[in-house]
Design a protein around this motif. Structure first.
Motif, PDB file in Angstrom:
ATOM      1  N   ASN A  10      37.026 -46.250 -43.447  1.00  0.00           N
ATOM      2  CA  ASN A  10      37.420 -47.267 -42.758  1.00  0.00           C
ATOM      3  C   ASN A  10      36.342 -47.856 -41.863  1.00  0.00           C
ATOM      4  O   ASN A  10      35.099 -47.083 -41.764  1.00  0.00           O
ATOM      5  CB  ASN A  10      38.726 -47.499 -41.771  1.00  0.00           C
ATOM      6  CG  ASN A  10      38.436 -46.016 -40.944  1.00  0.00           C
ATOM      7  OD1 ASN A  10      37.602 -45.698 -40.071  1.00  0.00           O
ATOM      8  ND2 ASN A  10      39.497 -45.183 -40.779  1.00  0.00           N
ATOM      9  N   GLU A  11      36.404 -48.883 -41.073  1.00  0.00           N
ATOM     10  CA  GLU A  11      35.231 -49.596 -40.080  1.00  0.00           C
ATOM     11  C   GLU A  11      34.800 -48.504 -39.144  1.00  0.00           C
ATOM     12  O   GLU A  11      33.474 -48.332 -38.656  1.00  0.00           O
ATOM     13  CB  GLU A  11      35.834 -50.457 -39.504  1.00  0.00           C
ATOM     14  CG  GLU A  11      36.327 -51.856 -40.270  1.00  0.00           C
ATOM     15  CD  GLU A  11      37.853 -51.765 -40.310  1.00  0.00           C
ATOM     16  OE1 GLU A  11      38.384 -52.783 -40.409  1.00  0.00           O
ATOM     17  OE2 GLU A  11      38.452 -50.862 -40.819  1.00  0.00           O
ATOM     18  N   VAL A  14      31.277 -46.942 -40.167  1.00  0.00           N
ATOM     19  CA  VAL A  14      30.079 -47.738 -40.569  1.00  0.00           C
ATOM     20  C   VAL A  14      28.938 -47.048 -39.980  1.00  0.00           C
ATOM     21  O   VAL A  14      28.872 -46.385 -39.195  1.00  0.00           O
ATOM     22  CB  VAL A  14      30.383 -48.988 -39.720  1.00  0.00           C
ATOM     23  CG1 VAL A  14      28.963 -49.879 -40.025  1.00  0.00           C
ATOM     24  CG2 VAL A  14      31.329 -49.968 -40.428  1.00  0.00           C
ATOM     25  N   ASP A  15      27.899 -47.070 -41.056  1.00  0.00           N
ATOM     26  CA  ASP A  15      26.628 -46.322 -41.030  1.00  0.00           C
ATOM     27  C   ASP A  15      26.519 -44.840 -41.001  1.00  0.00           C
ATOM     28  O   ASP A  15      25.382 -44.370 -41.206  1.00  0.00           O
ATOM     29  CB  ASP A  15      25.880 -46.907 -39.263  1.00  0.00           C
ATOM     30  CG  ASP A  15      25.571 -48.350 -39.494  1.00  0.00           C
ATOM     31  OD1 ASP A  15      25.183 -48.735 -40.383  1.00  0.00           O
ATOM     32  OD2 ASP A  15      25.590 -48.853 -38.348  1.00  0.00           O
ATOM     33  N   ILE A  75      27.964 -45.927 -45.563  1.00  0.00           N
ATOM     34  CA  ILE A  75      29.152 -46.956 -45.243  1.00  0.00           C
ATOM     35  C   ILE A  75      28.651 -48.331 -44.551  1.00  0.00           C
ATOM     36  O   ILE A  75      28.048 -48.072 -43.707  1.00  0.00           O
ATOM     37  CB  ILE A  75      30.348 -46.307 -44.512  1.00  0.00           C
ATOM     38  CG1 ILE A  75      30.916 -45.257 -45.447  1.00  0.00           C
ATOM     39  CG2 ILE A  75      31.300 -47.339 -44.072  1.00  0.00           C
ATOM     40  CD1 ILE A  75      32.219 -44.585 -44.908  1.00  0.00           C
ATOM     41  N   ARG A  76      28.973 -49.196 -44.933  1.00  0.00           N
ATOM     42  CA  ARG A  76      28.715 -50.536 -44.170  1.00  0.00           C
ATOM     43  C   ARG A  76      29.759 -51.499 -44.607  1.00  0.00           C
ATOM     44  O   ARG A  76      30.678 -51.419 -45.225  1.00  0.00           O
ATOM     45  CB  ARG A  76      27.336 -51.122 -44.895  1.00  0.00           C
ATOM     46  CG  ARG A  76      27.401 -51.682 -46.260  1.00  0.00           C
ATOM     47  CD  ARG A  76      26.290 -52.178 -46.968  1.00  0.00           C
ATOM     48  NE  ARG A  76      26.572 -52.729 -48.421  1.00  0.00           N
ATOM     49  CZ  ARG A  76      25.443 -52.988 -49.108  1.00  0.00           C
ATOM     50  NH1 ARG A  76      24.279 -53.044 -48.844  1.00  0.00           N
ATOM     51  NH2 ARG A  76      25.903 -53.824 -50.175  1.00  0.00           N
ATOM     52  N   LEU A  77      29.777 -52.358 -43.661  1.00  0.00           N
ATOM     53  CA  LEU A  77      30.833 -53.411 -43.755  1.00  0.00           C
ATOM     54  C   LEU A  77      30.434 -54.541 -44.968  1.00  0.00           C
ATOM     55  O   LEU A  77      29.300 -54.755 -45.191  1.00  0.00           O
ATOM     56  CB  LEU A  77      30.823 -54.274 -42.423  1.00  0.00           C
ATOM     57  CG  LEU A  77      31.348 -53.713 -41.353  1.00  0.00           C
ATOM     58  CD1 LEU A  77      31.155 -54.721 -39.824  1.00  0.00           C
ATOM     59  CD2 LEU A  77      32.693 -53.423 -41.306  1.00  0.00           C
ATOM     60  N   ARG A  78      31.673 -54.857 -45.421  1.00  0.00           N
ATOM     61  CA  ARG A  78      31.251 -55.844 -46.621  1.00  0.00           C
ATOM     62  C   ARG A  78      30.954 -57.305 -46.209  1.00  0.00           C
ATOM     63  O   ARG A  78      31.196 -57.767 -44.805  1.00  0.00           O
ATOM     64  CB  ARG A  78      32.790 -56.015 -47.520  1.00  0.00           C
ATOM     65  CG  ARG A  78      33.287 -54.829 -48.071  1.00  0.00           C
ATOM     66  CD  ARG A  78      34.436 -55.073 -49.141  1.00  0.00           C
ATOM     67  NE  ARG A  78      35.149 -53.928 -49.715  1.00  0.00           N
ATOM     68  CZ  ARG A  78      36.006 -54.077 -50.638  1.00  0.00           C
ATOM     69  NH1 ARG A  78      36.364 -55.182 -51.143  1.00  0.00           N
ATOM     70  NH2 ARG A  78      36.470 -53.237 -51.162  1.00  0.00           N
ATOM     71  N   GLN A  83      35.374 -59.464 -47.994  1.00  0.00           N
ATOM     72  CA  GLN A  83      36.708 -58.447 -47.680  1.00  0.00           C
ATOM     73  C   GLN A  83      37.871 -58.698 -48.150  1.00  0.00           C
ATOM     74  O   GLN A  83      38.430 -59.681 -48.431  1.00  0.00           O
ATOM     75  CB  GLN A  83      36.551 -58.622 -46.045  1.00  0.00           C
ATOM     76  CG  GLN A  83      35.436 -58.297 -45.224  1.00  0.00           C
ATOM     77  CD  GLN A  83      35.250 -58.898 -43.985  1.00  0.00           C
ATOM     78  OE1 GLN A  83      36.085 -59.623 -43.661  1.00  0.00           O
ATOM     79  NE2 GLN A  83      34.377 -58.322 -42.988  1.00  0.00           N
ATOM     80  N   THR A  89      41.054 -49.644 -47.649  1.00  0.00           N
ATOM     81  CA  THR A  89      39.489 -49.692 -47.491  1.00  0.00           C
ATOM     82  C   THR A  89      38.665 -51.273 -47.602  1.00  0.00           C
ATOM     83  O   THR A  89      37.637 -51.143 -47.770  1.00  0.00           O
ATOM     84  CB  THR A  89      39.082 -48.489 -48.374  1.00  0.00           C
ATOM     85  OG1 THR A  89      39.369 -49.021 -49.725  1.00  0.00           O
ATOM     86  CG2 THR A  89      39.740 -47.309 -48.050  1.00  0.00           C
ATOM     87  N   ILE A  92      35.193 -52.373 -45.769  1.00  0.00           N
ATOM     88  CA  ILE A  92      34.009 -51.571 -46.065  1.00  0.00           C
ATOM     89  C   ILE A  92      33.582 -51.520 -47.550  1.00  0.00           C
ATOM     90  O   ILE A  92      34.501 -51.593 -48.272  1.00  0.00           O
ATOM     91  CB  ILE A  92      33.950 -50.281 -45.005  1.00  0.00           C
ATOM     92  CG1 ILE A  92      35.318 -49.301 -45.664  1.00  0.00           C
ATOM     93  CG2 ILE A  92      33.947 -50.737 -43.474  1.00  0.00           C
ATOM     94  CD1 ILE A  92      34.914 -48.223 -46.592  1.00  0.00           C
ATOM     95  N   GLU A  93      32.433 -50.971 -47.608  1.00  0.00           N
ATOM     96  CA  GLU A  93      32.051 -50.546 -48.940  1.00  0.00           C
ATOM     97  C   GLU A  93      30.950 -49.529 -48.840  1.00  0.00           C
ATOM     98  O   GLU A  93      30.618 -49.221 -47.688  1.00  0.00           O
ATOM     99  CB  GLU A  93      31.689 -51.511 -49.618  1.00  0.00           C
ATOM    100  CG  GLU A  93      30.012 -52.208 -49.291  1.00  0.00           C
ATOM    101  CD  GLU A  93      29.919 -53.560 -49.918  1.00  0.00           C
ATOM    102  OE1 GLU A  93      30.661 -53.832 -50.722  1.00  0.00           O
ATOM    103  OE2 GLU A  93      28.668 -54.143 -49.577  1.00  0.00           O
TER     104      GLU A  93
END
Length: 593
Positions: A10-11, A14-15, A75-78, A83, A89, A92-93
């Motif tokens: 999930n968010e 991220v990173d 992991i990064r935000l779409r 989205q 999920t 993110i991707e």
């Protein structure tokens, strides 16, 4: 081999770099960028593989549906506009850095997202593929949560988890036994247990006080949507209890279970005598969500010039019952004919009906082939069933058993077809069951099992067994029997009286139940219990249509396992070890041979 499950992303991550393992659910090539939907038990995550990562891209390029992969990435935000808020999920991707093929896969026999177009036999043949579908995983996950909740509750109430034997002896419990030949005792057989009934009673005699078990049971009986040859029970027994105690313990368990797993507060569990349930609903497991009831009209039909009605109305074992369906006059003749065929499955010879178009016009406002026989009683009949304009009244007239089964089933069918349900959940306790039931020849058998305690003395039982009630109780939910139980016979004299009424002589009783009768001589406490059908419970809580959908590896309706091709033949050497010889099938010849 992995840092996270796919469905856990999930968010908040991220990173961060993650390592995923799973199957390729879907592969897409968009202008030189490869998208892989990676699937595991917990969900699906989108993985992006850029051409810049040459090795990873080359590996992803040859990956296909159901390949098993290990992926390492960040992991990064779409990007905005891509989205998917409908996916856990979907915000993110994973930008892949490494892609490793752990195993390739042949083209599956069906696409997991197109299973609805595939017959059940294909799905059962390849059950290990079918179980990969998120819907199936969710059902089995919920089943696991249910058993966990049940265990935790019963442990908190002082119940001990105790296993009972699978190889036992055959005892008459209402269905055919599965028999297992003994190699060491020639000509003798074990039986797989239809339930742990005798053993849990012996545990009470042994002083264990409170027992439970998630028990496997086996019955060689005709199958349907809520039956399997092997099934699972939540089985429990307690000492020094009465009906209220057992019903209270188990009702609280089901209430807590629904709250924990589904966040549902079940409504009140009313109690209804068996006789009332049969009279009002034609069933001992009525679905109270459906606001339709059978109404007795025997007294009105005794003198009508219509033998289809007057015959059963004047018979000792007959019944004439009406079922009013509000707004049902809109049913077409084709639909009524289909319902007529439906009740025929239950032995009904036909299905009479009256449409109430304009009640104020008397007979002229009614539409029916039988209304001409109703002159003089029609107003009383309409008042009794509460008929209004736009209603239809169906009638059942036959032996009581046939009317109950046919019109009771019709009631449920109409509730489903016309969507008459008034609430989501309708629990019920059915109590005061008859002790015995009689077949067409008048022979008595135990309605539940022969270890159920009657609510009368041994003398009263022998004097009038047909009228005796038992101390049994069934929990019903939405027209499905979730579980049944009773206070057991703990007195040797009462147990022998029940056997006597059932025509089981002393020699037969000693042969089949001698160990139980012997145990009852040594200070058996008052005790009782209940067994829930775990598969049925999970079926209801998941909204599945059959229990096959909530069992990992079920059998078909012909009691076959298509995946393992069981039952199967065995070798001659195995049969010889068991001292078994198969009867040869007769050869079929033509007239020219």
């Amino acid at each position: 081999m992995r840092s996270h499950y796919c469905g856990q992303l999930n968010e908040t991550l991220v990173d961060q770099e993650v390592t995923l393992c799973g199957w390729v659910h879907r592969r897409r090539d968009h202008g030189g960028v490869i998208f892989l939907d990676m699937r595991d038990r917990d969900g699906i995550a989108q993985v992006v593989v850029d051409p810049d990562t040459q090795d990873a891209f080359a590996t992803a390029d040859r990956a296909r549906s159901e390949f098993v992969l290990r992926i390492h990435g960040r992991i990064r935000l779409r990007p905005e506009g891509t989205q998917n808020p409908n996916m856990p999920t979907g915000m993110i991707e994973v930008l892949a850095k490494q892609v490793e093929v752990l195993n390739t896969a042949a083209t599956p026999p069906f696409q997991l997202d197109e299973h609805g177009k595939v017959g059940e036999e294909v799905r059962l043949k390849h059950r290990y593929i079918d179980l990969r579908r998120p819907e199936m995983i969710d059902k089995l996950r919920l089943r696991s949560r249910i058993t966990h909740s049940v265990r935790a509750y019963l442990e908190s109430q002082g119940f001990l988890d105790i296993e009972t034997p699978i190889l036992t002896r055959a005892t008459p419990e209402g269905a055919r036994d599965y028999l297992v030949p003994s190699r060491t005792h020639e000509g003798h057989f074990f039986a797989l247990p239809q339930s742990p009934q005798l053993f849990k009673q012996l545990l009470m005699v042994a002083g264990l006080d409170r027992y439970y078990q998630i028990a496997k049971c086996f019955r060689d009986e005709d199958l349907r949507a809520d039956r399997q040859p092997e099934f699972t029970q939540i089985d429990l027994e307690a000492s020094f209890v009465d009906e209220d105690a057992i019903m209270g313990i188990t009702e609280r368990m089901i209430r807590q279970l629904f709250q924990e797993v589904l966040e549902v507060d079940l409504p009140e569990f009313p109690r209804m005598p068996y006789a009332e349930a049969m009279q009002r609903y034609g069933s001992d497991k009525p679905d109270l969500r459906i606001p339709l009831e059978l109404v007795d009209v025997d007294d009105l039909m005794k003198d009508v010039d219509f033998k289809v009605f007057s015959g059963p109305a004047n018979a000792d074992d007959g019944r004439v019952a009406a079922l009013k369906v509000s707004g049902g006059a809109k049913l077409t003749r084709k639909e009524i004919d289909e319902y007529t065929r439906f009740v025929g499955i239950y032995g009904a010879k036909g299905l009479a009906w009256i449409k109430v178009n304009e009640r104020a016009k008397g007979l002229e406002g009614l539409q029916s082939p039988i209304v001409k026989f109703m002159d003089g009683i029609i107003e009383t009949l309409l008042d009794r069933v509460g008929a209004e304009d736009g209603d239809i009244i169906f009638f059942g007239a036959d032996k009581t058993r046939i009317v109950n089964e046919a019109i009771g089933a019709l009631r449920v069918r109409l509730g489903e077809d016309l969507d008459l349900y008034t609430r989501a959940w309708a629990p019920l306790w059915v109590v005061d069951f008859p002790m015995f039931e009689a077949d067409d020849a008048g022979r008595l058998s135990a309605l539940h099992h022969p270890f159920t305690a009657p609510s009368c003395s041994p003398e009263a039982l022998k004097a009038d067994p047909a009228s005796a009630l038992s101390r049994a109780y069934d929990m019903v939910l939405n027209g499905t029997e979730l579980g049944g139980g009773s206070i057991r016979i703990h007195d040797q004299g009462m147990q022998r009286t029940v056997f006597e009424v059932l025509g089981i002589g002393e020699a037969e009783a000693e042969e089949k139940f001698g160990f139980l009768l012997d145990a009852l001589r040594f200070g058996a406490p008052p005790h009782g219990g209940l067994a829930f059908g775990l598969d049925r419970l999970v079926m209801l809580m998941t909204g599945a249509r059959t229990i096959r959908e909530v069992i990992a590896f079920p059998k078909t309706q012909s009691a076959a396992d298509l995946m393992t091709d069981a039952p199967g033949e065995v070798s001659a050497d195995q049969l010889k070890e068991l001292n078994i010889r198969l009867r040869q099938k007769a050869k079929v010849t033509t007239g020219d041979e």
